[in-house]
Design a protein around this motif. Structure first.
Motif, PDB file in Angstrom:
ATOM      1  N   ARG A 179       0.817  -1.209   0.000  1.00 57.43           N
ATOM      2  CA  ARG A 179       0.000   0.000   0.000  1.00 57.43           C
ATOM      3  C   ARG A 179       0.855   1.265   0.000  1.00 57.43           C
ATOM      4  O   ARG A 179       0.319   2.368  -0.073  1.00 57.43           O
ATOM      5  CB  ARG A 179      -0.926  -0.011   1.215  1.00 57.43           C
ATOM      6  N   SER A 180       2.163   1.105   0.096  1.00 52.77           N
ATOM      7  CA  SER A 180       3.081   2.241   0.058  1.00 52.77           C
ATOM      8  C   SER A 180       3.608   2.479  -1.348  1.00 52.77           C
ATOM      9  O   SER A 180       4.684   3.055  -1.523  1.00 52.77           O
ATOM     10  CB  SER A 180       4.257   2.020   1.016  1.00 52.77           C
ATOM     11  N   GLY A 215      -3.057   4.771  -6.100  1.00 45.81           N
ATOM     12  CA  GLY A 215      -2.242   3.843  -5.337  1.00 45.81           C
ATOM     13  C   GLY A 215      -2.332   2.447  -5.918  1.00 45.81           C
ATOM     14  O   GLY A 215      -3.300   2.089  -6.594  1.00 45.81           O
ATOM     15  N   HIS A 247      -7.772   4.077   7.500  1.00 47.58           N
ATOM     16  CA  HIS A 247      -6.421   3.991   6.946  1.00 47.58           C
ATOM     17  C   HIS A 247      -5.789   5.379   6.844  1.00 47.58           C
ATOM     18  O   HIS A 247      -6.481   6.371   6.608  1.00 47.58           O
ATOM     19  CB  HIS A 247      -6.447   3.349   5.562  1.00 47.58           C
ATOM     20  N   TRP A 288      -2.440   7.383   4.973  1.00 44.57           N
ATOM     21  CA  TRP A 288      -1.284   7.440   4.088  1.00 44.57           C
ATOM     22  C   TRP A 288      -0.556   8.769   4.294  1.00 44.57           C
ATOM     23  O   TRP A 288      -1.182   9.799   4.536  1.00 44.57           O
ATOM     24  CB  TRP A 288      -1.700   7.373   2.622  1.00 44.57           C
ATOM     25  N   ARG A 345       3.461   6.840   1.295  1.00 42.15           N
ATOM     26  CA  ARG A 345       3.792   5.792   2.251  1.00 42.15           C
ATOM     27  C   ARG A 345       2.548   5.450   3.060  1.00 42.15           C
ATOM     28  O   ARG A 345       1.885   6.355   3.580  1.00 42.15           O
ATOM     29  CB  ARG A 345       4.912   6.227   3.194  1.00 42.15           C
ATOM     30  N   TYR A 346       2.232   4.193   3.137  1.00 41.11           N
ATOM     31  CA  TYR A 346       1.121   3.747   3.975  1.00 41.11           C
ATOM     32  C   TYR A 346       1.618   3.666   5.406  1.00 41.11           C
ATOM     33  O   TYR A 346       2.601   2.986   5.695  1.00 41.11           O
ATOM     34  CB  TYR A 346       0.622   2.385   3.506  1.00 41.11           C
TER      35      TYR A 346
END
Length: 261
Positions: free
Chosen positions: A50-51, A85, A94, A96, A218-219
């Motif tokens: 996820r990043s 993403g 979530h 980010w 970045r997650y």
């Protein structure tokens, strides 16, 4: 004890104890309990999928770096370009982190989320993220919120009423509640968008017009819709209470447990 802590946080003590010298403090709101705990959680390890920006869902004028954590726009004119993403979410809360230098934003610098159907390239200079019904974006250059081609202010009465948005912005997506918000200078700026489609896969997304712009993602972390664990609530409440008193009143081992990131 857990119920007592929940009331303690809910009734505004978190906001009272969380002091910030940021110019964004006048616009800050006390974050909901789940978000407060998540903001207090150490980030996930580097290399999380996820990043990364997607290597397939992006404008042809954008190029993703080898690691996937950064995207760069070509020096072309009269084009608006977007990227999503690599991994979307359908549930949970979530966060980010997006790093986008202020001097590399230009006139249309949109940061937000989109579904997989949002357009990724358009002629001229326009707001791609937020320009249709499938995306929601905050223009970091003008303080405008965009959705379905319509715009409105996020903070204050106008662009001149707020300081310049710094390079680092946190995107906060609550897919369970259907809300999107942002954190700047450790200040939660409140809900920017409501009524996002629940159950739909949503992706962090940006659109830009500045030639040579480099945008990093970045997650940081995420959580389910379950209530926060008692240990996490306890740690958060003690950390906040110690902000004014300082950690020197505790033994070193307890300091590390409660205060280390």
């Amino acid at each position: 004890m857990g119920l007592t802590l929940s009331f303690w946080l809910r009734d505004g003590h978190l906001k009272k104890h969380h002091r910030s010298s940021s110019a964004f403090s006048p616009f800050a709101e006390a974050p909901p309990i789940r978000l407060a705990v998540l903001l207090d959680t150490p980030p996930v390890a580097p290399g999380n999928p996820r990043s990364q920006w997607s290597r397939t869902h992006l404008s042809p004028n954008l190029q993703v770096c080898v690691s996937g954590g950064s995207v760069c726009r070509a020096r072309v004119e009269q084009s608006s370009d977007a990227v999503r993403g690599a991994v979307g979410v359908q549930a949970g809360l979530h966060i980010w982190e997006v790093i986008w230098e202020e001097l590399q934003r230009g006139s249309h610098a949109l940061l937000g989320v989109s579904t997989h159907t949002c357009p990724l390239q358009a002629s001229g200079y326009t707001a791609l993220i937020g320009g249709d019904s499938c995306s929601w974006g905050w223009d970091l250059s003008t303080n405008q919120l965009w959705h379905d081609g319509k715009r409105r202010r996020y903070l204050g009465g106008g662009a001149s009423d707020i300081p310049n948005i710094p390079d680092r912005v946190l995107v906060v997506l609550d897919a369970d509640a259907g809300t999107l918000g942002y954190v700047v200078d450790n200040c939660y700026l409140g809900v920017a968008f409501r009524d996002l489609p629940k159950g739909a896969e949503l992706f962090p997304a940006v659109s830009c017009v500045w030639g040579g712009a480099q945008i990093c993602i970045r997650y940081l972390c995420g959580t389910t819709r379950d209530a926060p664990a008692l240990q996490a609530l306890s740690r958060l409440s003690v950390r906040r209470a110690l902000e004014s008193d300082g950690p020197r009143t505790l033994p070193p081992a307890l300091q590390r447990l409660l205060l280390d990131p």
